[in-house]
Structure formats: C-alpha cells, structure tokens
Write an enzyme that holds these catalytic residues in place. Structure first.
Site, short mmCIF file in Angstrom:
data_model
loop_
_atom_site.label_atom_id
_atom_site.label_comp_id
_atom_site.label_asym_id
_atom_site.label_seq_id
_atom_site.Cartn_x
_atom_site.Cartn_y
_atom_site.Cartn_z
N GLY A 40 -2.77 -10.27 -28.37
CA GLY A 40 -4.50 -11.28 -29.95
C GLY A 40 -5.26 -9.84 -30.08
O GLY A 40 -5.42 -9.68 -30.08
N ASP A 70 9.23 -19.22 -25.42
CA ASP A 70 10.07 -20.18 -23.88
C ASP A 70 8.95 -20.19 -22.83
O ASP A 70 7.87 -18.76 -23.32
CB ASP A 70 11.35 -18.88 -23.60
CG ASP A 70 12.11 -18.65 -23.47
OD1 ASP A 70 12.12 -19.69 -22.24
OD2 ASP A 70 13.56 -18.49 -23.82
N GLU A 83 6.12 -6.76 -23.57
CA GLU A 83 4.36 -6.63 -23.87
C GLU A 83 4.73 -6.41 -25.51
O GLU A 83 5.27 -5.03 -25.18
CB GLU A 83 3.49 -6.46 -23.16
CG GLU A 83 3.37 -6.55 -22.03
CD GLU A 83 2.05 -7.78 -22.02
OE1 GLU A 83 1.80 -8.30 -22.51
OE2 GLU A 83 3.19 -8.95 -21.32
#
Length: 276
Positions: free
Chosen positions: A168, A143, A191
């Site tokens: 990542g 999104d 997060e």
C-alpha cells in the site's frame, strides 16, 4: 465528490497538524463523507484513464486526515472476546445478516477489513487483511493470510493467493498504489509493492518479489523493464548477473517466461463452487 468537499479537504490538509477530533464540524463531516464514499466504492484512490492510472490526491489526503480526526479507542471483535486499540472501525461494525446479504461477498471468520475499503460482489475473503483505501473488485478471492495494503487497487476475477502481500501507499500523495488489473493470479508468498502495475490477465508464480526497482526480464524479447508487468505475462522468480562485475553476487529479478495460455489458466482459475 462535490467541489465544496474537495476544497475543504485540500484546505484542511494544508493545516494538517492543526486538524484533530475537535476540528470544525464542516471539516470533519467532509472527511467522513469521503471515507464513506470509499467504503461504498463510489469513489476510488486511483482510476484508469486509457492505459494510465490516475491518482486522486484529494482522496489520499482525506485518508490521512481521517487518522487525525479519530481518537484511539477500543475496537471490539478481537479473539477471545477482547478488543483492539485503534482509530478505525471494522467495515463490518454493526453489520447484521441484511448488510452481508446486500454486500454479496463472503467474509470468512478471521478476515479483517477496515472501514473505508471496498469489497465487490462475489468476492471471497479468507482470513486476511484489507486496509483503508483499498479497492477489491467483483469476484476476486483474497486467500488465507494475504494482505491488501492501503489504497491498493485489485481488479475483477483475481486470485490473491495465500500469504501474498500487496503493498500500500499513502505518501507521497502523487505516488501510485500497487494496481492488479482484471483476471490476474498472484501466487502464494509473492510480494508486489512500490506502485507496480500488474496488467490484465497476468500470472505471477509462487515466491515472486516485484518492486519498482526489480528487473523484469522478458526472456523471449531479451529486454528488461521496471515497474510494470505486461498483459498476460507468466512471471517466475529468477536472477541476473551484475552488468559491471561478473564475480559479484547475482541480482534477484522477475522473469517473463511466456504468455498466458489455456493450460496456465486452467491451473490458476478459481473453483466457482467456492463462490456459492
């Protein structure tokens, strides 16, 4: 990957400081082949084996080497007919209608996907960012303003809500990336980072922050775990007191409040009309 390519990548990485755009053509070709396979989804940074996720360190080495063999250059497509200045092209460079039709996913204006990442069929990319090495499986929505970090692995039928950050990782090589398994919902402005695994069917509410050191408290079982959200958990943000000092400030935590049920699923399911 072929054994010969594996060996070339491993050998090149041993001398990574000596690798650049002028390196031996066989090395550059091996690196480009691995990144091309990542882009096509024929290989992944991490694969599931039973309940465990196994990192392919050679693939991560190839990504790091890819930055070494590519020089900085103008990257077209920036707003206002301008350019970016980077080493990695867009996944969509030179794509025409045929390539988009074949890909089977929607890429809304403003969605940025770097070459070397995979997007599955039926996905919807709102204005968002997907980094090299990431894998986004079929029918997942990324999104608005969500970011999928390098090497993150996203399962099928997930919804990564607006403003969400999926962390990542490239180094250390053995470190697992963040993994979101199938049928998960990650709420807006949440997060998930540091190699956390969110198991199948889980629902993370808005504003939850989970790292490898974040306590995940199961209210029903009265136990605390770290680094992994159990399957079909419903998670909300919470806090817990310090064990050693009652007067100290409370610590942020994630709280498992229940198991996903039909009511939860109906509130978090993606409108199928958006996929047509």
């Amino acid at each position: 990957m072929e054994i010969e390519i594996n060996n070339r990548i491993d050998e090149a990485f041993e001398n990574i400081n000596g690798v650049d755009s002028h390196s031996d053509a066989a090395i550059v070709s091996a690196i480009n082949e691995v990144i091309g396979e990542l882009d096509a989804g024929s290989i992944r940074v991490a694969n599931k084996n039973g309940e465990d996720w196994i990192v392919n360190e050679t693939v991560k080495k190839a990504i790091l080497l890819y930055f070494r063999v590519n020089d900085m250059k103008l990257i077209p497509g920036s707003p206002g007919n301008s350019n970016w200045w980077d080493k990695i092209d867009s996944k969509f460079l030179n794509w025409k209608e045929e390539e988009f039709q074949e890909s089977g996913f929607r890429a809304v204006p403003g969605s940025i996907v770097r070459f070397g990442s995979f997007i599955g069929k039926g996905c919807v990319l709102m204005p968002s960012f997907v980094n090299i090495g990431a894998y986004v499986d079929n029918s997942t929505m990324v999104d608005t303003w969500a970011t999928i970090g390098s090497c993150a692995q996203i399962g099928k039928n997930c919804h990564i809500s607006g403003g969400t950050g999926i962390g990542g990782v490239l180094e250390p090589l053995q470190a697992k990336p963040v993994i979101i398994e199938d049928n998960c919902f990650i709420g807006a402005r949440s997060e998930v980072a540091e190699g956390v695994i969110v198991r199948e069917g889980s629902v993370i509410s808005m504003g939850v922050f989970i790292t490898s050191s974040t306590p995940i408290y199961d209210r029903e079982k009265d136990e605390t775990i770290f680094g992994e959200v159990p399957p079909y958990s419903v998670i909300v943000p919470g806090s817990m007191p310090s064990k050693n000092n009652d007067s100290a400030a409370s610590l942020n935590c994630a709280v498992i409040v229940k198991t996903v049920d039909e009511k939860t699923r109906s509130k978090t399911s993606i409108n199928e009309l958006l996929r047509d």
